[in-house]
Design a protein around this motif. Structure first.
Motif, short mmCIF file in Angstrom:
data_model
loop_
_atom_site.label_atom_id
_atom_site.label_comp_id
_atom_site.label_asym_id
_atom_site.label_seq_id
_atom_site.Cartn_x
_atom_site.Cartn_y
_atom_site.Cartn_z
N ARG A 198 23.20 19.91 36.78
CA ARG A 198 22.65 21.28 36.71
C ARG A 198 21.81 21.49 35.46
N LEU A 199 22.20 20.87 34.35
CA LEU A 199 21.51 21.04 33.07
C LEU A 199 20.51 19.92 32.76
N ASN A 200 20.22 19.09 33.76
CA ASN A 200 19.24 18.01 33.63
C ASN A 200 19.61 16.95 32.59
N TYR A 201 20.88 16.69 32.43
CA TYR A 201 21.27 15.59 31.54
C TYR A 201 21.06 14.27 32.26
N SER A 202 20.72 13.24 31.51
CA SER A 202 20.47 11.93 32.11
C SER A 202 21.75 11.30 32.63
N SER A 203 22.89 11.71 32.03
CA SER A 203 24.18 11.17 32.48
C SER A 203 25.31 12.08 32.02
N VAL A 204 26.48 11.88 32.62
CA VAL A 204 27.67 12.62 32.22
C VAL A 204 28.04 12.24 30.79
N ALA A 205 27.86 10.98 30.45
CA ALA A 205 28.19 10.50 29.10
C ALA A 205 27.34 11.22 28.05
N HIS A 206 26.06 11.44 28.37
CA HIS A 206 25.17 12.12 27.43
C HIS A 206 25.65 13.56 27.20
N LEU A 207 25.98 14.28 28.28
CA LEU A 207 26.51 15.63 28.15
C LEU A 207 27.81 15.62 27.35
N SER A 208 28.71 14.70 27.67
CA SER A 208 30.00 14.63 26.98
C SER A 208 29.83 14.40 25.49
N LYS A 209 28.90 13.51 25.14
CA LYS A 209 28.66 13.21 23.72
C LYS A 209 28.10 14.44 23.00
N GLN A 210 27.13 15.13 23.61
CA GLN A 210 26.58 16.33 22.98
C GLN A 210 27.62 17.44 22.90
N PHE A 211 28.46 17.56 23.91
CA PHE A 211 29.52 18.56 23.92
C PHE A 211 30.47 18.31 22.75
N LYS A 212 30.89 17.07 22.59
CA LYS A 212 31.83 16.73 21.51
C LYS A 212 31.16 16.91 20.14
N ASN A 213 29.91 16.49 20.01
CA ASN A 213 29.20 16.64 18.73
C ASN A 213 29.03 18.12 18.36
N THR A 214 28.85 18.97 19.35
CA THR A 214 28.60 20.38 19.11
C THR A 214 29.89 21.17 18.89
N THR A 215 30.90 20.91 19.72
CA THR A 215 32.13 21.71 19.68
C THR A 215 33.26 21.05 18.89
N GLY A 216 33.17 19.75 18.74
CA GLY A 216 34.25 19.03 18.06
C GLY A 216 35.34 18.54 19.00
N ILE A 217 35.24 18.90 20.28
CA ILE A 217 36.21 18.44 21.27
C ILE A 217 35.48 17.95 22.51
N THR A 218 36.16 17.13 23.28
CA THR A 218 35.56 16.63 24.52
C THR A 218 35.61 17.71 25.60
N PRO A 219 34.78 17.58 26.62
CA PRO A 219 34.85 18.55 27.72
C PRO A 219 36.24 18.61 28.37
N SER A 220 36.89 17.46 28.52
CA SER A 220 38.22 17.47 29.15
C SER A 220 39.24 18.18 28.25
N ALA A 221 39.13 18.01 26.93
CA ALA A 221 40.02 18.74 26.01
C ALA A 221 39.74 20.24 26.09
N PHE A 222 38.48 20.62 26.21
CA PHE A 222 38.11 22.02 26.37
C PHE A 222 38.75 22.60 27.63
N LEU A 223 38.68 21.87 28.71
CA LEU A 223 39.27 22.33 29.98
C LEU A 223 40.79 22.43 29.89
N ARG A 224 41.43 21.50 29.19
CA ARG A 224 42.89 21.56 29.01
C ARG A 224 43.28 22.80 28.22
N ILE A 225 42.53 23.10 27.17
CA ILE A 225 42.80 24.29 26.35
C ILE A 225 42.67 25.55 27.20
#
Length: 183
Positions: free
Chosen positions: A147-174
């Motif tokens: 949806r956000l035009n990322y080249s891969s899930v890994a790229h989104l996950s890396k930017q998510f972690k770099n920006t928020t300090g947590i992984t997307p899966s950790a965000f969802l668990r919280i």
């Protein structure tokens, strides 16, 4: 009880503008996101009144031309990210075409005014939208990356972690644990 809301920032802002401007008594046209053209001269005292009314909603009337252009850059980025179908074009090309300036000029101006780069701003906005999509639309990480035009899930996950300090899966668990506590 807690209710989770989904809303369209652009639609919400446009509705506020229309409601407040209809009470204002001057003919106007909303030219695009973040731009209003008045069809007649508005006295400074009335503009001051409008500034006060808009301020309550976090809306600011901008007068400095550099700041206006930076706001247009931000508006186009928001428009691009929040669109139903994100244009499959580089942000630099899209901005240069929409604003009729070289990307180098836009990038330097943006950095001078905001003290951050356009690229960093785009990443922050995409991650904020990704969080909303996780919360409100319950999309998978793969769907959000697409949806956000990322080249891969890994790229989104890396930017998510770099920006928020947590992984997307950790965000969802919280979020899931907070929802369980509030039931």
């Amino acid at each position: 009880m807690r209710a989770f809301l989904k809303f369209d920032y652009n639609l919400l802002t446009k509705k506020i503008l229309e409601d407040k401007l209809s009470d204002f008594g001057y003919k106007y046209t909303i030219q695009g996101f973040g731009e209003i053209e008045f069809h007649e001269k508005v006295p400074e005292a009335k503009l001051e009144e409008l500034r006060y009314i808009f301020d309550e909603y976090g809306i600011t009337i901008i007068e400095n031309q550099k700041t206006v252009l930076v706001q247009k850059i931000k508006d186009i980025i928001h428009e691009m990210i929040y669109a139903e179908e994100v244009p499959n074009v580089k942000v630099s090309v899209y901005l240069a075409e929409k604003l009729n300036h070289s990307y180098g000029y836009l990038s330097n101006l943006f950095s001078d005014v905001t003290y951050t780069s356009i690229e960093n701003y785009v990443i922050l906005q995409k991650i904020e939208f990704a969080k909303q999509l996780f919360l409100n639309d319950k999309l998978s990480l793969t769907e959000i990356a697409f949806r956000l035009n990322y080249s891969s899930v890994a790229h989104l996950s890396k930017q998510f972690k770099n920006t928020t300090g947590i992984t997307p899966s950790a965000f969802l668990r919280i979020i899931a644990s907070r929802r369980e506590r509030n039931l």
